[in-house]
Design a protein around this motif. Structure first.
Motif, short mmCIF file in Angstrom:
data_model
loop_
_atom_site.label_atom_id
_atom_site.label_comp_id
_atom_site.label_asym_id
_atom_site.label_seq_id
_atom_site.Cartn_x
_atom_site.Cartn_y
_atom_site.Cartn_z
N ASP A 168 -22.85 -7.46 17.00
CA ASP A 168 -23.99 -8.37 16.84
C ASP A 168 -24.67 -8.61 18.19
O ASP A 168 -25.90 -8.61 18.28
N TYR A 169 -23.89 -8.78 19.24
CA TYR A 169 -24.45 -9.04 20.57
C TYR A 169 -25.22 -7.83 21.09
O TYR A 169 -26.30 -7.99 21.69
N ASP A 182 -16.64 -10.53 24.95
CA ASP A 182 -15.93 -9.93 23.82
C ASP A 182 -14.93 -8.84 24.23
O ASP A 182 -13.79 -8.87 23.76
N GLY A 239 -12.38 -9.35 15.03
CA GLY A 239 -13.47 -10.32 15.03
C GLY A 239 -14.33 -10.21 16.28
O GLY A 239 -15.56 -10.31 16.21
N ARG A 240 -13.70 -9.98 17.43
CA ARG A 240 -14.46 -9.82 18.67
C ARG A 240 -15.30 -8.55 18.63
O ARG A 240 -16.41 -8.51 19.18
N ASP A 271 -18.34 -9.45 16.65
CA ASP A 271 -19.22 -10.26 17.50
C ASP A 271 -19.95 -9.39 18.52
O ASP A 271 -21.14 -9.59 18.79
N ILE A 320 -23.07 -4.57 12.15
CA ILE A 320 -21.82 -5.20 11.74
C ILE A 320 -21.15 -4.37 10.64
O ILE A 320 -19.93 -4.14 10.69
#
Length: 194
Positions: free
Chosen positions: A114-115, A82, A107-108, A111, A138
């Protein structure tokens, strides 16, 4: 993600990519190798037109490297990290003056939030170790992005002119202001069990 203009989009992309680099949990070699590219995007966002060619050269090198996955996911996985993708999208945002690339950076970042929760909530045996709610991370990332856009709004006129170059003095002041906006999310889960 709605930026007032392409210049604001580049600044937003740089802010977000910088935050991702600072929070990068893996520190993959390819991601770390992109730090100089991000360091070029910053002055570009502040109106340094001399950054265009070096950014184009670095991106061209990326497209010719094994890290560019033109034939599907056949290259090294690092390129899909990301923070790495965010830096590449930020550079593209500057080169093409297209806010859609800033939306990809956003968006990254979501992500990546979340990661980070996933990394903190698993003990790598596949068992759930901690019950973090990814929605919280998020939501915080989205709030941070909106706060960044609000902060950039007061610079929108100058940022729209930055695409065509600013004086060295204006560049310095704007660059300092932009770098001062970089913040980390207030909640980053830790891997400790509680």
């Amino acid at each position: 993600m709605l930026a007032a203009n392409a210049g604001t989009a580049v600044a937003f992309a740089a802010l977000t990519a910088e935050r991702l680099m600072r929070l990068d949990p893996q520190g993959l070699p390819f991601t770390q190798s992109l730090r100089p590219l991000l360091d070029l995007v910053w002055p570009a966002a502040a109106g340094d037109q001399t950054a265009f060619k070096p950014i184009a050269v670095v991106l061209g090198g990326f497209y010719m490297s094994e890290y560019c996955h033109n034939d599907g996911q056949t290259g090294p996985a690092d390129a899909d990290d990301d923070p790495a993708a965010a830096i590449l999208f930020a550079a593209e945002c500057f080169l093409h003056a297209e806010p859609v690339f800033a939306a990809h950076v956003a968006g990254r970042a979501i992500d990546a939030a979340d990661y980070r929760v996933e990394l903190a909530s698993e003990d790598y045996t596949g068992d759930e170790a901690i019950g973090f709610d990814p929605d919280v991370a998020i939501d915080e990332e989205v709030r941070q992005q909106l706060a960044d856009l609000d902060a950039l709004a007061s610079y929108a006129t100058k940022l729209s002119r930055a695409r065509f170059g600013l004086s060295v003095d204006e560049q310095g002041l704007l660059l300092d202001a932009l770098r001062d906006m970089v913040t980390a999310p207030t909640h980053t889960p830790s891997a400790s069990k509680g």
